[in-house]
Design a protein around this motif. Structure first.
Motif, PDB file in Angstrom:
ATOM      1  N   ILE A 224       0.809  -1.210   0.000  1.00  0.00           N
ATOM      2  CA  ILE A 224       0.000   0.000   0.000  1.00  0.00           C
ATOM      3  C   ILE A 224       0.851   1.271   0.000  1.00  0.00           C
ATOM      4  O   ILE A 224       0.459   2.306  -0.556  1.00  0.00           O
ATOM      5  N   ASP A 225       2.052   1.191   0.586  1.00  0.00           N
ATOM      6  CA  ASP A 225       2.924   2.372   0.621  1.00  0.00           C
ATOM      7  C   ASP A 225       3.823   2.475  -0.600  1.00  0.00           C
ATOM      8  O   ASP A 225       4.556   3.451  -0.752  1.00  0.00           O
ATOM      9  N   ASP A 226       3.782   1.452  -1.462  1.00  0.00           N
ATOM     10  CA  ASP A 226       4.677   1.415  -2.619  1.00  0.00           C
ATOM     11  C   ASP A 226       3.925   1.461  -3.944  1.00  0.00           C
ATOM     12  O   ASP A 226       4.434   1.000  -4.971  1.00  0.00           O
ATOM     13  N   CYS A 227       2.718   1.996  -3.931  1.00  0.00           N
ATOM     14  CA  CYS A 227       1.951   2.042  -5.166  1.00  0.00           C
ATOM     15  C   CYS A 227       0.882   3.128  -5.085  1.00  0.00           C
ATOM     16  O   CYS A 227       0.578   3.645  -4.000  1.00  0.00           O
ATOM     17  N   ASP A 228       0.324   3.463  -6.245  1.00  0.00           N
ATOM     18  CA  ASP A 228      -0.893   4.273  -6.324  1.00  0.00           C
ATOM     19  C   ASP A 228      -2.030   3.309  -6.604  1.00  0.00           C
ATOM     20  O   ASP A 228      -1.975   2.528  -7.577  1.00  0.00           O
ATOM     21  N   LEU A 229      -3.060   3.337  -5.783  1.00  0.00           N
ATOM     22  CA  LEU A 229      -4.111   2.325  -5.859  1.00  0.00           C
ATOM     23  C   LEU A 229      -5.482   2.970  -5.772  1.00  0.00           C
ATOM     24  O   LEU A 229      -5.710   3.845  -4.929  1.00  0.00           O
ATOM     25  N   SER A 230      -6.390   2.549  -6.632  1.00  0.00           N
ATOM     26  CA  SER A 230      -7.797   2.953  -6.516  1.00  0.00           C
ATOM     27  C   SER A 230      -8.662   1.717  -6.698  1.00  0.00           C
ATOM     28  O   SER A 230      -8.381   0.861  -7.555  1.00  0.00           O
ATOM     29  N   ILE A 231      -9.697   1.603  -5.883  1.00  0.00           N
ATOM     30  CA  ILE A 231     -10.623   0.467  -5.929  1.00  0.00           C
ATOM     31  C   ILE A 231     -12.037   1.042  -6.013  1.00  0.00           C
ATOM     32  O   ILE A 231     -12.509   1.688  -5.067  1.00  0.00           O
TER      33      ILE A 231
END
Length: 672
Positions: A224-231
């Motif tokens: 979670i701290d090493d990416c850009d994420l959207s769900i």
């Protein structure tokens, strides 16, 4: 081969760093220095501790970290405010987390249920906004499960360095139900510019399964701290994602044009680090030290050759010396670490001891980024602990007493570090009652440490607190009163080649100043000759050197001789009288006086025969190879193979003169 024990050791090292970061962020919150990312950084610290601990089955620290993470998540959503009571709760929770991790590291079972109280308090704080959560529950429930999810997963370039693999994540998503995966290769550079340690691809995943959002989020827990994420939830109106075959894919050219650096602010390289076993660093330091000695020997032999015999050799040795100095500086930089590793333990100590004593005390820490030799850092914890406990017990007054004196009810202790030249200065300052010198002197006389007729100066009275067995406490408590501590502090600091100095004003507080060497391995020194012997004076301690005139030297009854320098008088210490060196220059007008600065005695003048030259020397422990010698801080090997003693200038001032033998024995000493 990487073993489970190796991975566990790495986890505990990282957990210690994360705890330091958590304490630093909590300090920023308490002191009003918090920035936009402070709470997020705190959240990430607990989250990372939880994630790594879960992999090893550390149930209790993981459970505590999870509750603290949940609480901080509410803070991030502005549903809870970081009030002083909540901050104190987070500090207690972090202390307990440190204890639980220490128990797991040492293989010792923590007391059953020891964290139950703090867990209850944290969970209670997390339910402060229960009304808001109940009102939002229907909306959250509706969004908790959907017919499908659209996931945008864009790894940061350094994802691989945290031992994560995107392919495993995609496979785990596929385990939840049917997925359609579309890769985006638009960030791929040309093949000749690809760094195999960086992540370039990103993905859009359409998950067509009725699962909870939490299940999807759990897949990305460790990245979670090493990416850009959207769900985002899918609905009937959502256009199905194109499959890999249906969606046009941009194909990078074989030789893309170099990107415009000015237009690519994210193109700067990421800071990289690697963990190295301490034993390997020590081995490297020792090897560089041997190279320094060998280079000095080569330079010694080269100096005996005619200048025009081999000019290429002279130039080569000069280049070698320059490169060796750069190599040595680089290796020493690897060996150093910030004092933060020790300073971060002190706020907890202050909180606990202040609570035991019923005092309100705030610790202000500055300069924690100051770097110092790791060997020094490792041995600082005990002296700092003693000094802080001393300030809390003897220095800071109880709140009511402070108020009666016109002081704020809250006492202040300052802990600071800074580099000055080749030394590290650490100061512990309090705004408490200061040293009651009349009481100190009376107690010393009661215990027979000072004769009743003796007249002492203020500085001499201050020195009494460092005597073994000395204490002004009326009763023995869990904090102090046994007379064990301050003498140990001085002994430990002096063992590191450092000095401790005390300044105090009655009613205003005290300051303890620790002066420590920047490194214990190498120093720049001035080689001086005394008789047939050679000694090393640390360059950092030297003020100046001169050849005195006869009229500049004065006899002081009972105190030896002093030398007049620009209107002031400096004690004169003939070095040959301190070590019993025969054949040395007795006439100070034919010798050289080197003025050095000491921590306790101010400046003193050391009389030597001659100055040989400046040299970088490798410090060898005299105590480990032979025995402790007062006035000597170590030994080294000179270019001609002789052993030279490194002078402890502060200890020389108090060293008495000894008889000089007619024919001194020549001791043979081998240093390792």
């Amino acid at each position: 081969m990487v073993t489970l024990d190796h991975l566990r050791a790495t986890y505990f090292e990282e957990a210690a760093e994360l705890l330091e970061r958590a304490y630093a962020e909590l300090a920023a919150l308490s002191e009003g220095r918090a920035g936009e990312d402070t709470v997020h950084a705190l959240f990430r610290a607990y989250h990372s501790i939880k994630g790594g601990g879960g992999a090893f089955g550390f149930t209790r620290p993981v459970g505590l970290a999870h509750v603290m993470e949940t609480l901080l998540d509410l803070v991030r959503e502005d549903r809870i405010t970081v009030a002083p009571d909540l901050l104190a709760l987070l500090l207690r929770g972090t202390d307990m987390l440190a204890d639980l991790l220490a128990a797991e590291r040492d293989g010792v079972a923590a007391t059953p249920g020891v964290e139950a109280g703090i867990l209850d308090a944290l969970e209670s704080a997390a339910k402060i906004d229960h009304i808001a959560r109940e009102q939002a529950a229907p909306v959250q429930a509706a969004a908790a499960i959907a017919d499908g999810w659209r996931i945008e997963f864009r790894p940061h370039p350094g994802l691989f360095r945290s031992a994560n693999e995107p392919l495993h994540i995609l496979r785990e998503l596929a385990g939840l139900g049917p997925v359609e995966v579309v890769a985006d290769p638009s960030r791929l550079p040309g093949i000749n510019r690809i760094d195999p340690e960086e992540a370039y691809l990103s993905w859009t995943v359409t998950l067509r399964a009725a699962v909870a959002r939490a299940q999807v989020q759990d897949v990305f827990e460790f990245v979670i701290d090493d990416c850009d994420l959207s769900i985002d939830a899918l609905d009937d109106a959502t256009e199905p994602a194109a499959t890999m075959a249906e969606r046009p894919v941009a194909t990078p050219t074989a030789e893309p044009a170099p990107p415009d650096i000015a237009a690519a602010p994210n193109a700067s390289p990421l800071a990289q680090s690697v963990r190295v076993d301490v034993a390997k660093i020590d081995r490297l330091v020792n090897l560089v030290g041997e190279l320094v000695i060998t280079q000095a020997m080569l330079a010694q032999h080269e100096a005996t050759l005619p200048p025009d015999l081999c000019p290429g050799l002279t130039r080569g040795l000069e280049t070698l010396s320059q490169h060796l100095r750069e190599l040595q500086d680089g290796v020493m930089a690897i060996r150093t670490q910030p004092v933060r590793t020790v300073f971060s333990r002190m706020p907890r100590l202050v909180r606990e001891v202040a609570g035991m004593l019923g005092k309100d005390v705030r610790l202000v820490v500055t300069g924690e980024g100051t770097e110092i030799d790791k060997t020094v850092v490792e041995q600082l914890a005990d002296p700092l602990t003693h000094l802080l406990r001393n300030a809390l017990d003897h220095g800071i007054e109880p709140p009511d007493a402070r108020e009666a004196l016109g002081k704020p009810r809250q006492g202040i202790i300052q802990l600071s570090a800074e580099q000055r030249g080749g030394r590290i200065i650490i100061e512990i300052t309090d705004d408490g009652r200061g040293i009651d010198r009349a009481r100190v002197l009376a107690r010393a006389r009661e215990r027979g440490l000072v004769s009743a007729e003796a007249t002492l100066s203020e500085s001499e009275i201050d020195e009494l607190i460092f005597l073994p067995g000395f204490s002004t406490a009326e009763t023995v408590s869990a904090v102090s009163g046994r007379g064990v501590g301050m003498d140990v502090v001085r002994r430990n600091i002096e063992a590191l080649g450092g000095r401790i100095r005390l300044e105090s004003r009655l009613g205003h507080g005290s300051r303890f100043t620790l002066t420590l060497p920047l490194t214990l391995a190498v120093l720049d020194g001035l080689v001086v000759s005394v008789g047939r012997d050679a000694y090393i004076l640390p360059i950092a301690a030297i003020v100046e050197s001169l050849r005195p005139r006869r009229e500049d030297v004065r006899d002081v009854v009972g105190h030896g001789q002093v030398i007049a320098i620009r209107g002031s008088y400096v004690p004169l210490v003939p070095l040959h009288t301190r070590f019993g060196v025969a054949g040395a220059v007795n006439d100070y007008t034919r010798g050289i006086v080197v003025i050095v600065e000491t921590d306790h005695s101010g400046q003193i003048g050391l009389l030597v025969d001659d100055l040989v030259g400046q040299q970088q020397v490798v410090v060898k422990s005299l105590e480990a190879n032979w025995r402790r010698v007062d006035g000597i801080g170590g030994a080294t090997i000179l270019g001609d193979g002789r052993v030279a003693l490194i002078l402890d200038v502060a200890g020389l001032a108090a060293l008495p003169a000894v008889a000089i033998p007619a024919a001194p024995p020549r001791a043979h000493l081998h240093l390792h």
